[in-house]
Write an enzyme that holds these catalytic residues in place. Structure first.
Site, PDB file in Angstrom:
ATOM      1  N   GLY A   1       0.984  -1.246   0.095  1.00 17.86           N
ATOM      2  CA  GLY A   1       0.070   0.147   0.139  1.00 17.86           C
ATOM      3  C   GLY A   1       0.756   1.155  -0.049  1.00 17.86           C
ATOM      4  N   ASP A   2       1.899   1.406   0.794  1.00  7.82           N
ATOM      5  CA  ASP A   2       2.765   2.356   0.726  1.00  7.82           C
ATOM      6  C   ASP A   2       3.484   2.628  -0.590  1.00  7.82           C
ATOM      7  OD1 ASP A   2       2.197   2.285   3.438  1.00  7.82           O
ATOM      8  OD2 ASP A   2       3.948   0.725   3.920  1.00  7.82           O
TER       9      ASP A   2
END
Length: 307
Positions: free
Chosen positions: A247-248
């Site tokens: 997600g990052d």
């Protein structure tokens, strides 16, 4: 300049062993130590994508020194506020099942908060600010909102957190927020298991103040909702070997591309490519991997009832 903000970083200690037996001495097969925290991850991926950034936040003690040193070795610039206690240690045990033990945050005093706020005086409307991750214990859930309200008008702010801090941050009208579908569902106390429901509730967040909402939906792809339209994209084919930091990587990929293209649809596509490339690797993505996957991702306009 891109500024990433990690208020609750960690020293991540990864322990691999064949089988975890409670109540007995366990011998690890391998270990690894990394600087942890969502904003820090974004900075590390940005570096791999050729974009410099400055990591802000709170660090302290020998663990904070490790984080600063490790990032400097990766040529990630840092400007942390030093606190009195030790930055927390998070232990991740990888055996038959993955087990996490997250340590407590150090105390963040009013003077530390003010020092961080002062650093925001250097931010201009040409900069990008990414605020990501959890808040340290005892910090008010409105603190992200307070930080966002310090930046000049026109500054692109991306928020990747959840719960009440996310709801508060939306009131400051960020450029982009990036919940996954579980975090989106939690905001409304509902279940979301399809893109039509995700679009419905993401649209509500646009109405609440977020300029754009990017919802990651694991193997079902991703959704981008803007004031003018909604878009879906597929996830490229590959074997997921490591979901940590995916997600990052989406956030980092989005920012890296948007700064070059100013095209939010292309940035969405590139972000999904970066998240997938990290998920398909034991480490964070490499730029060439992202660009290869980028070619395989299709973005289409969302149509209700036409998933």
């Amino acid at each position: 300049m891109i500024y990433t903000v990690t208020l609750n970083p960690s020293l991540d200690y990864i322990v691999g062993l064949e089988d975890l037996e409670l109540g007995k001495v366990n011998r690890s097969e391998d270990t690894a130590t990394f600087p942890g925290g969502k904003g820090i991850n974004v900075s590390r991926v940005l570096k791999r994508l050729g974009q410099p950034s400055c990591a802000l936040g709170f660090t302290g003690g020998f663990t904070g020194d490790f984080i600063k040193s490790a990032l400097e070795k990766e040529e990630v610039h840092t400007d942390f506020v030093k606190v009195d206690g030790d930055t927390r240690i998070n232990v991740k045990i990888k055996s038959g099942h993955e087990t996490e033990i997250n340590g407590p945050s150090p105390e963040i005093k009013a003077e530390h908060l003010n020092l961080l706020k002062n650093k925001f005086n250097a931010i201009t409307h040409d900069d990008v600010v990414v605020v990501a991750g959890s808040l340290p214990e005892k910090l008010e859930p409105s603190f992200y909102r307070e930080l966002i309200e310090l930046v000049p008008d026109g500054t692109k702010v991306i928020v990747d957190t959840k719960g009440v801090p996310l709801n508060q941050a939306i009131l400051a009208k960020p450029f982009l927020i990036k919940p996954n579908h579980h975090e989106l569902a939690d905001l409304f106390n509902v279940e979301i298991d399809n893109s039509e429901d995700a679009e419905k509730y993401a649209r509500k967040l646009v109405g609440a103040g977020a300029e754009n909402v990017l919802v990651s939906m694991a193997g079902d792809g991703a959704l981008l909702v803007t004031a003018s339209g909604s878009y879906l994209c597929n996830v490229p084919k590959g074997t997921v070997v490591n979901s940590v930091g995916a997600g990052d990587s989406v956030v980092a990929g989005f920012v890296a591309n948007y700064l070059q293209s100013s095209n939010i649809i292309e940035a969405f596509q590139y972000g999904v490519a970066a998240g997938s490339a990290s998920a398909f690797s034991m480490e964070f993505c490499k730029k060439n991997e992202v660009e290869e996957l980028f070619k395989t991702i299709q973005v289409r306009e969302f149509e209700k009832g036409g998933e």
